[in-house]
Design a protein around this motif. Structure first.
Motif, PDB file in Angstrom:
ATOM      1  N   ILE A  51      42.096  13.338   0.590  1.00  0.00           N
ATOM      2  CA  ILE A  51      41.169  12.595  -0.245  1.00  0.00           C
ATOM      3  C   ILE A  51      40.805  13.471  -1.424  1.00  0.00           C
ATOM      4  N   ARG A  56      37.638  10.059  -5.049  1.00  0.00           N
ATOM      5  CA  ARG A  56      37.746   9.478  -3.708  1.00  0.00           C
ATOM      6  C   ARG A  56      39.081   8.758  -3.500  1.00  0.00           C
ATOM      7  N   THR A  58      42.468   8.178  -1.834  1.00  0.00           N
ATOM      8  CA  THR A  58      42.909   8.554  -0.498  1.00  0.00           C
ATOM      9  C   THR A  58      44.428   8.447  -0.385  1.00  0.00           C
ATOM     10  N   ALA A  69      42.821   6.943   9.077  1.00  0.00           N
ATOM     11  CA  ALA A  69      42.068   6.721   7.851  1.00  0.00           C
ATOM     12  C   ALA A  69      41.255   7.968   7.531  1.00  0.00           C
ATOM     13  N   SER A  71      38.119   9.724   5.083  1.00  0.00           N
ATOM     14  CA  SER A  71      36.929   9.444   4.286  1.00  0.00           C
ATOM     15  C   SER A  71      36.184  10.751   4.074  1.00  0.00           C
ATOM     16  N   MET A  79      34.569  15.887   5.418  1.00  0.00           N
ATOM     17  CA  MET A  79      35.660  14.928   5.433  1.00  0.00           C
ATOM     18  C   MET A  79      35.898  14.497   6.874  1.00  0.00           C
ATOM     19  N   TYR A  80      36.322  13.258   7.035  1.00  0.00           N
ATOM     20  CA  TYR A  80      36.573  12.715   8.362  1.00  0.00           C
ATOM     21  C   TYR A  80      37.990  12.152   8.440  1.00  0.00           C
TER      22      TYR A  80
END
Length: 124
Positions: A51, A56, A58, A69, A71, A79-80
């Motif tokens: 990302i 932002r 991705t 995914a 984020s 960050m996840y």
């Protein structure tokens, strides 16, 4: 180099989900690739997702789209990686990394200098 701390790995049955998180002590540049890589035993480290910290944008590895995914929460420098419908072949050590965003491919591991310690994900 930037300190990165990962968490969230573990063991899960096939079909399950896990969420990994990675917190950076700071964002080193005004725009960065904040990325996840993974490395399975005997295999090269491969890009999973990234990302951009400013726009932002991705990016997810083609083979993982629809299941993984990415984020980020910039206010927390975190960050996840949400991983769904996990498969045994997703078993690996997952690493986060960060570098200046430029024209090079986000998934080029050699371009990153700052890495987390890695977190094990095991899918059985």
């Amino acid at each position: 180099d930037v300190q990165l701390v990962e968490s969230g790995g573990g063991s899960v049955q096939a079909g399950g989900s896990l969420t990994l998180s990675c917190t950076a002590f700071e964002y080193p540049f005004s725009d960065n690739y904040f990325a996840w890589f993974r490395q399975a035993p005997g295999k090269e480290r491969e890009g999973v997702a990234a990302i951009s910290t400013r726009g932002r944008d991705t990016y997810v590895s083609f083979d993982l789209k629809g299941r993984f995914a990415i984020s980020a929460v910039n206010a927390e420098n975190t960050m996840y990686l949400q991983m769904n419908r996990l498969k045994p072949e997703d078993t690996a050590v997952y690493y986060c990394a960060i570098r200046r965003r430029d024209d090079r491919y986000w998934g080029e591991a050699a371009a990153y200098r700052s890495w987390g310690q890695g977190t094990q994900v095991t899918v059985s």
